[in-house]
Write an enzyme that holds these catalytic residues in place. Structure first.
Site, PDB file in Angstrom:
ATOM      1  N   LEU A   1      34.794 120.653  28.267  1.00  0.00           N
ATOM      2  CA  LEU A   1      35.675 120.686  29.426  1.00  0.00           C
ATOM      3  C   LEU A   1      37.118 120.995  29.047  1.00  0.00           C
ATOM      4  O   LEU A   1      37.866 121.560  29.849  1.00  0.00           O
ATOM      5  CB  LEU A   1      35.629 119.341  30.160  1.00  0.00           C
ATOM      6  CG  LEU A   1      34.299 118.973  30.815  1.00  0.00           C
ATOM      7  CD1 LEU A   1      34.356 117.553  31.361  1.00  0.00           C
ATOM      8  CD2 LEU A   1      33.965 119.960  31.931  1.00  0.00           C
TER       9      LEU A   1
ATOM     10  N   GLY B   1      42.594 118.304  23.872  1.00  0.00           N
ATOM     11  CA  GLY B   1      43.966 117.839  23.778  1.00  0.00           C
ATOM     12  C   GLY B   1      44.386 117.731  22.326  1.00  0.00           C
ATOM     13  O   GLY B   1      43.682 118.189  21.414  1.00  0.00           O
TER      14      GLY B   1
ATOM     15  N   ALA C   1      41.804 114.716  21.015  1.00  0.00           N
ATOM     16  CA  ALA C   1      40.388 114.610  21.342  1.00  0.00           C
ATOM     17  C   ALA C   1      39.902 115.830  22.112  1.00  0.00           C
ATOM     18  O   ALA C   1      40.681 116.559  22.720  1.00  0.00           O
ATOM     19  CB  ALA C   1      40.131 113.339  22.167  1.00  0.00           C
TER      20      ALA C   1
ATOM     21  N   LYS D   1      34.797 111.849  25.947  1.00  0.00           N
ATOM     22  CA  LYS D   1      36.008 112.173  25.188  1.00  0.00           C
ATOM     23  C   LYS D   1      35.791 111.738  23.738  1.00  0.00           C
ATOM     24  O   LYS D   1      35.598 110.550  23.464  1.00  0.00           O
ATOM     25  CB  LYS D   1      37.205 111.444  25.801  1.00  0.00           C
ATOM     26  CG  LYS D   1      38.550 111.812  25.205  1.00  0.00           C
ATOM     27  CD  LYS D   1      39.666 111.147  26.025  1.00  0.00           C
ATOM     28  CE  LYS D   1      41.045 111.557  25.549  1.00  0.00           C
ATOM     29  NZ  LYS D   1      42.110 110.953  26.400  1.00  0.00           N
TER      30      LYS D   1
ATOM     31  N   ASP E   1      52.887 107.125  31.237  1.00  0.00           N
ATOM     32  CA  ASP E   1      52.692 108.584  31.212  1.00  0.00           C
ATOM     33  C   ASP E   1      52.166 109.087  32.552  1.00  0.00           C
ATOM     34  O   ASP E   1      51.348 110.014  32.601  1.00  0.00           O
ATOM     35  CB  ASP E   1      51.736 108.957  30.081  1.00  0.00           C
ATOM     36  CG  ASP E   1      51.768 110.454  29.741  1.00  0.00           C
ATOM     37  OD1 ASP E   1      52.784 111.108  30.055  1.00  0.00           O
ATOM     38  OD2 ASP E   1      50.782 110.964  29.180  1.00  0.00           O
TER      39      ASP E   1
END
Length: 379
Positions: free
Chosen positions: A22, A25, A28, A48, A154
């Protein structure tokens, strides 16, 4: 080593069958995976997994564990649920609910093109949901009644998802602060995206839920006006904008925004946290009450109907992609290419909005004539 497809994807991670990648980052990779059972039972999940090259780097492992441990505590309809934390030869992985829908970056990109793309009530309804999710997280306690003291740190459009059933889902507690944190941020080190931080977070002060309220207020103002509030050409200029520059009222940017809504946003964006809303719920309630005379905050079913209408072709394409990935009709590379095609909508605007905030860098800021060094960590 894990068994892999000819294209390099793992066949299984733990008990989960991998169907497609998918995204990726800094720390991960995220996969579409399925939990399979008897009589044709399948359940799609987002898996993940730490990048193998980082799986033995202590700080990255600790950050990953902090995210998993914090998120696993949270069971709320407006927070993406984490089902499991697992470990294998190639490192840790976590299993989360798979979300069908669009990130708020998509909504922001449309608003930046046309500030009237979405009704006021829809956006206020989404904001109220996100506020409820964060209020729950901020007030979560253990079985003895001891607070976990969670602060997300965040909150930004990439980390809030709008699902096809009209629900706002908060993601990525990877740099959150809580009693579950196993890694502490060093003095002077700032984690997150500068243009969505509170002034106190940028200055390295101790944080409480009011910092997340400020971040939520930034997101809501941007969605309502179709503008980036604090983003500037450099991180130093962004720092200055968040901490010092005059903050425009929402109704001075978009004249169609009702004054009561702009008033609530102005209070949420108070640089003095003592005069800011004290809780995320108070902010969400103020927004909903302010919208009462203008159609009110929309419910999840109303938001879902509007989402399906505005993103009709994309939502149908995503469903078809999911069906094809589940059935194995795609090879790994075909699945990735098809997903990239889906994600290309508004990519130029979204990349321009966020790319410069997601790389590791150092910023020299001037505060009261003193020089101090802060750092934005990779996403």
């Amino acid at each position: 080593m894990l068994d892999q497809t000819p294209e390099g994807l793992p066949t299984y991670v733990g008990k989960y069958r991998i169907r497609a990648k998918l995204g990726s980052g800094g720390m991960a990779d995220v996969y579409l995976a399925y939990l399979e059972g008897p009589a044709g039972f399948t359940k799609p999940v987002a898996l993940k997994r730490m990048k193998p090259e980082l799986a033995k780097v202590g700080e990255f492992v600790e950050l990953f564990l902090t995210e998993a441990k914090t998120a696993s505590l949270l069971a709320h309809p407006n927070i993406c649920q984490v089902y499991e934390l697992g470990a294998g030869d190639d490192g840790y992985f976590m299993v989360m609910e798979y979300l069908l829908g669009v990130p708020l970056t998509k909504l922001l990109a449309k608003q930046m093109t046309d500030p009237d793309s979405f009704p006021l009530g829809m956006l206020v309804g989404l904001a109220a949901q996100a506020c409820e999710g964060m209020h729950y997280a901020h007030n979560l306690c253990d079985h003895t009644g001891t607070p976990y003291d969670i602060v997300h740190r965040d909150l930004s459009p990439p980390n809030i998802y709008l699902t096809n059933n009209g629900m706002a889902k908060i993601l990525d507690f990877g740099i959150s602060k809580s009693t579950q944190s196993v890694v502490k941020t060093a003095t002077g080190q700032i984690r997150g995206k500068f243009s969505y931080m509170s002034p106190e977070q940028l200055r390295g002060h101790e944080l409480d839920p009011r910092s997340d309220v400020f971040s939520l207020a930034i997101i809501v103002l941007e969605l309502l006006t179709g503008t980036r509030l604090f983003r500037r050409a450099s991180r130093l200029e962004t720092f200055e904008a968040v901490t010092r520059a005059p903050i425009p009222r929402a109704d001075s940017i978009n004249k169609r925004i009702p004054k009561p809504v702009a008033d609530a946003l102005e209070l949420g964006l108070s640089r003095d946290r003592e005069t800011r809303f004290s809780t995320a719920r108070a902010f969400g309630t103020a927004l909903s009450e302010a919208a009462q005379g203008f159609g009110g905050a929309w419910t999840a079913p109303q938001i879902a109907e509007c989402t399906e209408s505005i993103f009709q072709h994309e939502m149908q394409a995503r469903r078809e992609w999911l069906d094809a990935a589940q059935s194995g009709a795609f090879t790994a590379s075909q699945a990735m290419q098809a997903l990239e095609a889906l994600e290309s909508t508004d990519r130029t605007i979204a990349d321009d909005c966020f790319s410069h905030e997601e790389a590791e860098t150092k910023l020299v800021a001037r505060e009261n004539g003193k020089r101090r060094t802060t750092q934005v960590d990779p996403e």
